[in-house]
Structures are given as C-alpha cells and as structure tokens.
Design a protein around this motif. Structure first.
Motif, PDB file in Angstrom:
ATOM      1  N   TRP A 318       0.845  -1.203   0.000  1.00  0.00           N
ATOM      2  CA  TRP A 318       0.000   0.000   0.000  1.00  0.00           C
ATOM      3  C   TRP A 318       0.875   1.244   0.000  1.00  0.00           C
ATOM      4  O   TRP A 318       1.861   1.309   0.732  1.00  0.00           O
ATOM      5  CB  TRP A 318      -0.882   0.020   1.255  1.00  0.00           C
ATOM      6  N   THR A 319       0.524   2.201  -0.839  1.00  0.00           N
ATOM      7  CA  THR A 319       1.261   3.464  -0.868  1.00  0.00           C
ATOM      8  C   THR A 319       0.252   4.608  -0.960  1.00  0.00           C
ATOM      9  O   THR A 319      -0.735   4.509  -1.702  1.00  0.00           O
ATOM     10  CB  THR A 319       2.192   3.510  -2.107  1.00  0.00           C
ATOM     11  N   ALA A 320       0.507   5.680  -0.209  1.00  0.00           N
ATOM     12  CA  ALA A 320      -0.349   6.867  -0.305  1.00  0.00           C
ATOM     13  C   ALA A 320      -0.241   7.428  -1.719  1.00  0.00           C
ATOM     14  O   ALA A 320       0.854   7.565  -2.248  1.00  0.00           O
ATOM     15  CB  ALA A 320       0.096   7.904   0.722  1.00  0.00           C
ATOM     16  N   GLN A 321      -1.376   7.749  -2.327  1.00  0.00           N
ATOM     17  CA  GLN A 321      -1.380   8.177  -3.732  1.00  0.00           C
ATOM     18  C   GLN A 321      -1.677   9.663  -3.912  1.00  0.00           C
ATOM     19  O   GLN A 321      -1.129  10.309  -4.790  1.00  0.00           O
ATOM     20  CB  GLN A 321      -2.467   7.405  -4.515  1.00  0.00           C
ATOM     21  N   GLU A 322      -2.599  10.181  -3.124  1.00  0.00           N
ATOM     22  CA  GLU A 322      -3.169  11.501  -3.408  1.00  0.00           C
ATOM     23  C   GLU A 322      -2.183  12.619  -3.081  1.00  0.00           C
ATOM     24  O   GLU A 322      -1.383  12.506  -2.159  1.00  0.00           O
ATOM     25  CB  GLU A 322      -4.467  11.645  -2.599  1.00  0.00           C
ATOM     26  N   THR A 323      -2.232  13.695  -3.854  1.00  0.00           N
ATOM     27  CA  THR A 323      -1.377  14.846  -3.557  1.00  0.00           C
ATOM     28  C   THR A 323      -1.987  15.654  -2.408  1.00  0.00           C
ATOM     29  O   THR A 323      -3.205  15.604  -2.165  1.00  0.00           O
ATOM     30  CB  THR A 323      -1.268  15.795  -4.768  1.00  0.00           C
TER      31      THR A 323
END
Ligand code: UD1
Length: 344
Positions: A318-323
């Motif tokens: 899992w990786t944070a995506q949103e700016t």
C-alpha cells in the motif's frame, strides 16, 4: 460469497471512508456505532457513493451482552476493524476515566467475543502518537514507544499491548495494528467527511471553518520550533488512501498472508509538512485565503514527526497516492457541502 466485516465505529470520520472502500472491494459491512460522535445521515452518504446501504446497529460496544446479541443476529463475520474510540487529546486530559473506559473496555469486549464467533482478525486504529517525539526521522515501526503525553495516547499504547498479549497467549486470531499519521481530507464526492463537534481542535477542520468564515482566524501554535519555518511538522495523509490500507490489511489477514500474528504498519506519506506550508498549500490549491496569526505553542504538541512508510509500501503493498493539493481541495469541497446543507 461476500465476506462480512464488522466496522466498529463505522459512522465516524475514518470508519465511514473505510466502509466505502470495503464495499467497493466487495465486502459486506455491518456497522456498530453508538453515534456519540457521528450521525445516522452518514449512512446516506455511504449509500450515495457505493449504491449499498451497510447494515447498521446503534449500540455502545462497552455493552458486551448487547454486542454478543448483535453478533448472534449477524453470523459469519470474518474480520473486525476497530475505530470506535474517544479521540480528543485535550478532553482526555480532563476526563481520563472516560477515555480509559471507552477505549479499553470496547477492545476487551471485542477480543473476548472474537473467538466465540469465529472472527479471524482485527485491524486496530493506532496512532503515531505512540512514538512521541521520535529521535530519528522519518520514524519506522521499530522506533521506541515513548511515554504517552495524554490519556488518549496512552489508550493507544495500552490497546496495542492488550492485542499483542492476547494473541501471544494463544487466542486464535490475527491482528494488524495501523499507526496513522495525520488523516485529513474527505471523499472526493463530498458525500462524507469529518464532522467535528463544537470548536474543532484539529488543524484542518479549524482551517476550513476559518476559510468559510465560521471562525475569525486560525491560530498557528508556535513559530519558534526547531524546524525550517519554525512551525510544527506533521505527515498529512489522505483519508481515502488511509481507508484503502484497511482493505489491504484485512485481505492480507483473511487470505492467510500475514507473516506474523500481529503486524504493525505506519500509514503516512513519508513527507513532513509544516503548519505554515499547509496553510500556503491550501490557499494555492483553493484560491481561498485563510486569515491566521502566530500564537504560543500548544501544550503537549510534538515538534516534528513524519513516517517512514516503506514497510507498508513493500510488505503491505500500500502506498499513499493523493497529492496534498487534492486532499486539501477535498477538505474544502466538504466544508462547502456542509454549508450548502446548512450544517456548518
Ligand atoms: C493529534 C494527536 C493524534 C491524533 C490526532 C487526531 C498527539 C500527539 N497527536 O495529532 O494522536 O490522532 O490529534 O485527533 O496526541 N495546529 C495549529 N492550530 C490549530 C490546530 C492545530 O497550529 O488550531 C497545529 C498543531 O500545533 C500541530 C498541527 O497543527 O502542529 C496538527 O494538529 P492536529 O490536527 O491537532 O493533530 P496532532 O496534534 O498532530
């Protein structure tokens, strides 16, 4: 057949976003919530987004017999995600027993009931607060746990220990402890978001309420910290990204992929942002000014903390995506939605 998940505290801020992502991923959701810090209309928001209204029971999870009855009426639950907890740091200092009772008794009841009903795994909402002011940044999961700065923070530490001890003693369940950094923003549809009670204590709701004119100005708590611009640094994580991590963690446990019976993951972006930077980014992203002034430090604040999220990236997948820009835009859209509805 769809797998059924109990979301304890599912009408709250993070619980509602997680319910949406669980339903999008094909899970059936049963929410138990006492609505002490949320309201029933959240179910409408979830239904508008997903087309599915989750099962809902209004109950205080400190009521063990009541919880047992609900589980008897909803057989086949595979996993539980525990959000239900009191979470105001300042209030916890004033009313420690409320925090110890709410946050600890709820967990004890759930852990005792899980084996009775064949519930295989629990995802627990923990917090980066367990690290206090870390000696090394970015902070990894192996960093030492520091003495808690508040009863709220202490309940997170104690609950992590209770889960570890229970599993160590041979209870046939698994757990994933998710240590959140600073969750912010709202669903991009603005159908659900954060609904603070009274005057917000957290930065983003105070900021958006100031931007819309409910509050006169935002106080920046200190500009004399040992950071580049003097204001505190945090790792602000988009709430939908955060919600998705719960789905990944649940799948991992239920598919038997956990490497250990208790796994711990930091959920953050890996990027530290100061309060002043955050205000600037909000103003740039939305074109709306946020009147603010520098005031003294807030007692108990940590100077700077941000995550090393590598373990979550590599092991959990899992990786944070949103700016940050889009996340702040979503928070603003939510605030505008509350105004339209005449709520705030
Ligand atoms: C706190 C808790 C965290 C908890 C979270 C959500 C600690 C150490 N942290 O995070 O565990 O999960 O609340 O309840 O207990 N700020 C201002 N002006 C404001 C409000 C905040 O400048 O009006 C600053 C704070 O000084 C801080 C940053 O904004 O630097 C973020 O504050 P906040 O949103 O309250 O979260 P934390 O205190 O980081």
């Amino acid at each position: 057949m769809k797998q059924k998940i109990l979301v304890a505290g599912g009408t709250g801020y993070i619980g509602s976003h997680t319910t949406v992502e669980l339903q999008n991923a094909g899970f059936d959701v049963l929410i138990i919530d006492d609505l002490s810090n949320s309201n029933i209309e959240v179910l409408d928001g979830i239904e508008h987004i997903t087309g599915i209204r989750p099962d809902f029971v209004q109950l205080d999870l400190k009521d063990k017999e009541g919880t047992r009855k609900v589980l008897e009426q909803h057989p086949g639950i595979k996993g539980v995600i525990l959000f239900a907890a009191s979470k105001a740091v300042g209030e916890s200092v004033q009313k420690p027993l409320k925090y110890y009772r709410n946050n600890i008794v709820t967990l004890l009841n759930i852990l005792e009931l899980m084996p009775e009903f064949g519930i295989e795994g629990i995802v627990f909402s923990s917090s980066c607060t367990v690290y206090g002011q870390p000696d090394i940044l970015p902070v990894t999961e192996d960093a030492p746990i520091k003495p808690a700065m508040s009863p709220y923070g202490n309940t997170k530490q104690i609950n992590e220990e209770i889960i570890k001890d229970t599993i160590h003693a041979g209870t046939p369940i698994k757990s994933v402890l998710l240590r959140y950094f600073n969750p912010i923003g709202a669903h991009p549809s603005a159908e659900i978001g954060e609904l603070p009670n009274g005057v917000p204590q957290n930065l983003i709701p105070y900021l958006t309420q100031t931007a819309i004119g409910i509050r006169k100005e935002l106080s920046v708590f200190g500009d004399d910290y040992n950071t580049p611009d003097g204001s505190c640094i945090r790792d602000y994580i988009n709430v939908v990204d955060l919600a998705k991590a719960h789905v990944t963690a649940m799948n991992r446990m239920l598919d038997g992929k956990s490497e250990e019976n208790v796994e711990i993951f930091n959920l953050g972006t890996g990027r530290g942002v100061s309060v002043l930077e955050l205000i600037n980014t909000f103003e740039r992203a939305t074109g709306v000014k946020v009147p603010h002034k520098i005031v003294g430090r807030r007692e108990g604040d940590i100077e700077q903390v941000w995550a090393n999220p590598e373990r979550a990236n590599k092991v959990l997948g899992w990786t944070a995506q949103e700016t940050l820009e889009n996340t702040l835009k979503s928070a603003w859209k939510w605030q505008l939605h509350l105004r339209e509805k005449g709520i705030q």
